[in-house]
Design an enzyme around this catalytic site. Structure first.
Site, PDB file in Angstrom:
ATOM      1  N   HIS A   1     -14.142 -37.437 -27.188  1.00 36.42           N
ATOM      2  CA  HIS A   1     -13.995 -37.371 -25.875  1.00 36.42           C
ATOM      3  C   HIS A   1     -14.259 -39.171 -25.489  1.00 36.42           C
ATOM      4  O   HIS A   1     -14.750 -40.240 -26.048  1.00 36.42           O
ATOM      5  CB  HIS A   1     -16.094 -37.785 -24.890  1.00 36.42           C
ATOM      6  CG  HIS A   1     -16.453 -35.873 -25.265  1.00 36.42           C
ATOM      7  ND1 HIS A   1     -17.476 -36.215 -25.513  1.00 36.42           N
ATOM      8  CD2 HIS A   1     -15.859 -35.189 -24.633  1.00 36.42           C
ATOM      9  CE1 HIS A   1     -17.713 -34.742 -25.056  1.00 36.42           C
ATOM     10  NE2 HIS A   1     -16.291 -34.386 -24.567  1.00 36.42           N
TER      11      HIS A   1
ATOM     12  N   HIS B   1     -21.246 -39.568 -30.801  1.00 35.08           N
ATOM     13  CA  HIS B   1     -20.622 -39.401 -29.031  1.00 35.08           C
ATOM     14  C   HIS B   1     -21.292 -40.610 -28.550  1.00 35.08           C
ATOM     15  O   HIS B   1     -22.038 -41.659 -29.333  1.00 35.08           O
ATOM     16  CB  HIS B   1     -21.030 -38.064 -28.588  1.00 35.08           C
ATOM     17  CG  HIS B   1     -20.242 -37.075 -28.645  1.00 35.08           C
ATOM     18  ND1 HIS B   1     -19.390 -36.586 -28.336  1.00 35.08           N
ATOM     19  CD2 HIS B   1     -20.277 -36.348 -29.894  1.00 35.08           C
ATOM     20  CE1 HIS B   1     -19.040 -35.016 -28.866  1.00 35.08           C
ATOM     21  NE2 HIS B   1     -19.071 -35.237 -29.729  1.00 35.08           N
TER      22      HIS B   1
ATOM     23  N   GLU C   1     -25.999 -38.900 -30.780  1.00 27.02           N
ATOM     24  CA  GLU C   1     -25.667 -39.587 -28.963  1.00 27.02           C
ATOM     25  C   GLU C   1     -26.446 -41.024 -29.411  1.00 27.02           C
ATOM     26  O   GLU C   1     -26.387 -40.918 -29.911  1.00 27.02           O
ATOM     27  CB  GLU C   1     -25.848 -38.872 -28.076  1.00 27.02           C
ATOM     28  CG  GLU C   1     -25.688 -37.677 -27.853  1.00 27.02           C
ATOM     29  CD  GLU C   1     -24.244 -37.289 -27.163  1.00 27.02           C
ATOM     30  OE1 GLU C   1     -23.585 -38.730 -26.617  1.00 27.02           O
ATOM     31  OE2 GLU C   1     -23.665 -35.929 -26.885  1.00 27.02           O
TER      32      GLU C   1
ATOM     33  N   GLU D   1     -15.936 -42.434 -25.114  1.00 25.73           N
ATOM     34  CA  GLU D   1     -17.326 -43.037 -25.523  1.00 25.73           C
ATOM     35  C   GLU D   1     -17.184 -43.767 -27.129  1.00 25.73           C
ATOM     36  O   GLU D   1     -17.281 -43.618 -28.385  1.00 25.73           O
ATOM     37  CB  GLU D   1     -17.847 -41.445 -26.465  1.00 25.73           C
ATOM     38  CG  GLU D   1     -18.815 -40.864 -25.186  1.00 25.73           C
ATOM     39  CD  GLU D   1     -19.472 -39.564 -24.995  1.00 25.73           C
ATOM     40  OE1 GLU D   1     -19.077 -38.890 -24.637  1.00 25.73           O
ATOM     41  OE2 GLU D   1     -18.463 -38.730 -26.202  1.00 25.73           O
TER      42      GLU D   1
HETATM   43 ZN   LIG Z   1     -19.490 -36.923 -25.533  1.00 25.63          ZN
END
Ligand SMILES: [Zn+2]
Length: 373
Positions: free
Chosen positions: A168, A261, A337, A171
């Protein structure tokens, strides 16, 4: 007054810039996608003028909760990025600020440009233990870079550890994390890394989505594909980034996998495992728990209490990288994350969550890996 975004990772549309106290902006959609949230632009020509910037379409962003209690990232010199408070009014994100110089930059998070990616790859390759394999090209024709790091001696019998980031592209903290990991792994004076590299070979994809990164996307590649939903059936036409990395994984094998992420809404660092895999065992759970617990012991910014809900048996999403890798290779496969906002327990009023803290967390993640081997 002028607002510009026509640069690496830039994203904003100007609706109206007629008045400094009513600068109306919109975030562009990712191409061929409904997603949007990443923004990055330069505001110039309003030194010492009180400005009100309004992002009109904040409420329709991919994760509108991400703009609640959110502090924007800004810089004058593009080296130091600090935080500034915002407010949400009627679905608009507002920034009321008086620029102190002729130009200032605003971004959703500290940017990590494709130019910086090229610098990171080139710098890593100055190390004799780091090699580059260009797996192929993205939809826009950019190289998909795989860095392989193997310490001296017989590399067979070592664990093959894969680190990937930025599926992504918005990010960007994920690539700051990568910078931290790579700098430590190739540091010739770091005894910890030297010892780790006697037990592990590293396969590092610092940027899975160069097209989305350069285009200023939040979540997709150049043809609107969310790469972290492509792993079950990637194609060279629509998701070559995943296709090529998946092929390389099959070729080299995977014993450990971490996909890095950022989370728009949750003000925490956390890890999501693949508890929902059909064959998930108590031993798998113990490995996951050990890694997470060890990481929380090493780094105060990481915690194990808050994260995504755990999925039930058979509910794992095999189109996501961790589901695919955990299922195919039977190894520890995790999603890390980091917050766009800040960490609740360890807040930093000046910088919030930052590139530097992302890099430090990467060092800790390598230490947790060493402990878990
Ligand atoms: Zn992500």
């Amino acid at each position: 007054m002028h607002i510009s975004q026509d640069f690496d990772a830039g994203n904003i549309e100007v609706v109206s810039a007629a008045r400094a106290d009513d600068i109306q902006l919109r975030i562009r959609h990712d191409k061929d996608s409904e997603f949007y949230q990443w923004f990055y632009f330069r505001l110039s020509g309003v030194r010492d003028v009180p400005c009100t910037l309004k992002i009109l379409n904040a409420a329709g962003a991919a994760y509108p909760a991400g703009f609640e209690d959110y502090r924007v990232v800004y810089s004058y010199d593009r080296q130091h990025w600090r935080r500034y408070p915002t407010t949400l009014e009627g679905g608009e994100l507002r920034i009321e600020i008086t620029p102190q110089q002729d130009a200032m930059y605003f971004a959703y998070f500290t940017p990590y440009s494709m130019e910086r990616h090229a610098d990171l790859v080139a710098r890593s390759l100055q190390s004799p233990i780091c090699n580059l394999t260009i797996l192929g090209q993205s939809v826009d024709g950019q190289d998909i870079d795989l860095l392989r790091i193997a310490g001296p001696g017989d590399a067979s019998g070592r664990k093959n550890c894969w680190l990937i980031a930025r599926q992504h592209p918005g990010e960007s903290m994920a690539q700051w994390w990568m910078e931290g990991a790579l700098e430590r792994l190739v540091d010739p004076f770091d005894e910890f890394s030297a010892a780790l590299l006697q037990r592990c070979n590293f396969f590092v994809v610092p940027n899975m989505n160069p097209d989305g990164s350069r285009r200023g996307h939040l979540r997709t590649n150049a043809v609107g594909r969310n790469l972290n939903r492509e792993w079950a059936a990637p194609s060279m036409e629509k998701s070559p980034e995943v296709y090529l990395v998946s092929e390389a994984m099959t070729h080299f094998g995977v014993d450990f996998f971490l996909d890095v992420h950022g989370d728009e809404s949750l003000p925490y660092c956390f890890i999501a495992g693949v508890e929902g895999l059909a064959g998930w065992t108590a031993e798998d759970q113990a490995k996951l728990d050990f890694y997470k617990t060890r990481l929380a012991e090493i780094n105060d910014d990481f915690q194990t209490e808050v994260g995504y809900p755990t999925k039930g048996p058979g509910e794992a999403n095999l189109s996501m990288s961790t589901g695919f890798v955990g299922s195919r290779f039977g190894c520890l496969a995790m999603t890390l994350e980091m917050p766009f906002k800040d960490t609740t327990a360890t807040p930093d009023p000046e910088f919030g969550w930052s590139g530097e803290r992302s890099k430090a967390l990467a060092h800790s993640c390598l230490e947790a890996l060493a402990a878990s081997l």
